[in-house]
Design a protein around this motif. Structure first.
Motif, short mmCIF file in Angstrom:
data_model
loop_
_atom_site.label_atom_id
_atom_site.label_comp_id
_atom_site.label_asym_id
_atom_site.label_seq_id
_atom_site.Cartn_x
_atom_site.Cartn_y
_atom_site.Cartn_z
N GLN A 2 -54.36 -29.18 23.62
CA GLN A 2 -53.21 -30.06 23.73
C GLN A 2 -53.63 -31.39 24.37
N SER A 3 -52.83 -32.42 24.11
CA SER A 3 -53.04 -33.71 24.77
C SER A 3 -51.69 -34.34 25.05
N GLN A 10 -46.98 -48.49 34.00
CA GLN A 10 -46.09 -48.94 35.07
C GLN A 10 -44.73 -49.26 34.50
N VAL A 11 -43.68 -48.88 35.22
CA VAL A 11 -42.32 -49.23 34.82
C VAL A 11 -41.60 -49.81 36.02
N PRO A 12 -41.37 -51.12 36.03
CA PRO A 12 -40.60 -51.73 37.12
C PRO A 12 -39.11 -51.69 36.78
N VAL A 13 -38.29 -51.41 37.77
CA VAL A 13 -36.85 -51.31 37.54
C VAL A 13 -36.13 -51.65 38.83
N PHE A 14 -34.91 -52.18 38.70
CA PHE A 14 -34.11 -52.48 39.89
C PHE A 14 -33.33 -51.24 40.30
N GLU A 15 -33.06 -51.17 41.60
CA GLU A 15 -32.28 -50.06 42.15
C GLU A 15 -30.94 -49.95 41.44
N GLU A 16 -30.50 -48.74 41.19
CA GLU A 16 -29.26 -48.36 40.54
C GLU A 16 -29.28 -48.57 39.03
N ALA A 17 -30.37 -49.06 38.48
CA ALA A 17 -30.49 -49.20 37.03
C ALA A 17 -30.95 -47.87 36.43
N PRO A 18 -30.71 -47.65 35.14
CA PRO A 18 -31.23 -46.44 34.48
C PRO A 18 -32.71 -46.62 34.15
N VAL A 19 -33.40 -45.50 33.97
CA VAL A 19 -34.82 -45.56 33.63
C VAL A 19 -35.18 -44.44 32.66
N GLU A 20 -36.14 -44.73 31.79
CA GLU A 20 -36.71 -43.71 30.91
C GLU A 20 -38.23 -43.83 30.97
N LEU A 21 -38.89 -42.74 31.25
CA LEU A 21 -40.35 -42.68 31.25
C LEU A 21 -40.76 -41.86 30.03
N ARG A 22 -41.63 -42.44 29.21
CA ARG A 22 -41.93 -41.84 27.92
C ARG A 22 -43.14 -40.93 27.97
N CYS A 23 -43.05 -39.84 27.21
CA CYS A 23 -44.14 -38.87 27.12
C CYS A 23 -44.18 -38.33 25.69
N ASN A 24 -45.35 -38.40 25.08
CA ASN A 24 -45.57 -37.77 23.78
C ASN A 24 -46.73 -36.80 23.90
N TYR A 25 -46.66 -35.72 23.17
CA TYR A 25 -47.71 -34.71 23.25
C TYR A 25 -48.24 -34.39 21.86
N SER A 26 -49.41 -33.77 21.85
CA SER A 26 -50.02 -33.31 20.61
C SER A 26 -50.47 -31.87 20.82
N SER A 27 -50.08 -31.00 19.89
CA SER A 27 -50.48 -29.61 19.98
C SER A 27 -50.33 -28.94 18.64
N SER A 28 -51.22 -28.00 18.36
CA SER A 28 -51.16 -27.25 17.11
C SER A 28 -50.34 -25.97 17.27
N VAL A 29 -49.92 -25.70 18.52
CA VAL A 29 -49.12 -24.50 18.78
C VAL A 29 -47.87 -24.92 19.58
N SER A 30 -46.98 -23.98 19.75
CA SER A 30 -45.81 -24.27 20.56
C SER A 30 -46.25 -24.52 22.00
N VAL A 31 -45.43 -25.24 22.74
CA VAL A 31 -45.85 -25.67 24.07
C VAL A 31 -44.77 -25.48 25.11
N TYR A 32 -45.21 -25.41 26.36
CA TYR A 32 -44.36 -25.59 27.52
C TYR A 32 -44.60 -27.02 28.01
N LEU A 33 -43.55 -27.67 28.49
CA LEU A 33 -43.65 -29.06 28.93
C LEU A 33 -43.12 -29.21 30.35
N PHE A 34 -43.75 -30.10 31.11
CA PHE A 34 -43.42 -30.28 32.52
C PHE A 34 -43.44 -31.76 32.88
N TRP A 35 -42.65 -32.09 33.89
CA TRP A 35 -42.76 -33.38 34.56
C TRP A 35 -42.98 -33.11 36.06
N TYR A 36 -44.00 -33.79 36.61
CA TYR A 36 -44.29 -33.71 38.03
C TYR A 36 -44.17 -35.12 38.63
N VAL A 37 -43.86 -35.18 39.94
CA VAL A 37 -43.84 -36.45 40.66
C VAL A 37 -44.85 -36.36 41.80
#
Lengths: 114, 113
Positions: A2-3, A10-37
């Motif tokens: 997988q990759s 970097q994503v700069p944003v002002f306080e109280e604004a909405p945000v989206e952080l993008r993630c795309n993956y590549s895999s030949s099988v089904s996957v589990y997905l996670f976000w960590y901070v």
């Protein structure tokens, strides 16, 4: 194998604004997905995970993510960010079975300013 | 505060010296992981233990790195000799089983002079 691609370093944003952080993956099988901070000089904390079922996953601190199999994406969203959300965010993927490795993206730094 | 304990938090040493990191996982967690995180990158797995056995060390540079978990509880990662390129954050994580989410310690930041 997988990759993970996090499209924004970097994503700069002002306080109280909405945000989206993008993630795309590549895999030949089904996957589990996670976000960590990761806050400076600390380890990683799990925000949310997708294993199966509903494609909209809610996590801690008001974050949510949507699994899109056709787009091979797992974007992280928050409707209103706080200064305290400033941190590095990592998307990760692994295969469901056996001792498969957790593969991380390079991370996205979320910078929240007043 | 992280529940996975790591020490030391910071280590500065000269190249060619030996260095060791220690990790105490969450009680009852059978699976233990060591990761290396280079500045500006995501963590990369070095070695994974299931109890006292190594189940994946394919990315561990075995000419200079070694890891052990003798009693299946705490673990030590060693580098000998250290090289400049080893400067990084070394993270330990544990999980109840290999299919459960991983919990991370606060890491050891290693600087090689």
């Amino acid at each position: 194998a997988q990759s993970v691609t996090q499209l924004d370093s970097q994503v700069p944003v002002f306080e109280e604004a909405p945000v989206e952080l993008r993630c795309n993956y590549s895999s030949s099988v089904s996957v589990y997905l996670f976000w960590y901070v990761q806050y400076p000089n600390q380890g990683l904390q799990l925000l949310l995970k997708y294993l199966s079922g509903s494609t909209l996953v809610k996590g801690i601190n008001g974050f949510e993510a949507e699994f899109n199999k056709s787009q091979t994406s797992f974007h992280l969203r928050k409707p209103s960010v706080h200064i305290s959300d400033t941190a590095e965010y990592f998307c990760a993927v692994r295969a469901p079975s056996g001792y498969s490795t957790l593969t991380f993206g390079k991370g996205t730094m979320l910078l929240v300013s007043p | 505060e992280a529940e996975v304990a790591q020490s030391p938090r910071y280590k500065i040493t000269e190249k060619s010296q030996a260095v060791a990191f220690w990790c105490d996982p969450i009680s009852g967690h059978a699976t233990l992981y060591w990761y290396r995180q280079i500045l500006g990158q995501g963590p990369e797995l070095l070695v994974q233990f299931q109890d006292e056995s190594v189940v994946d060390d394919s990315q561990l540079p075995k000419d200079r790195f070694s890891a052990e978990r003798l009693k299946g509880v705490d673990s030590t990662l060693k580098i000998q000799p250290a090289e400049l390129g080893d400067s990084a954050m070394y993270l330990c994580a544990s999980s109840f089983t290999n299919n459960q989410p991983q919990h991370f310690g606060d890491g050891t930041r290693l600087s090689i002079l």
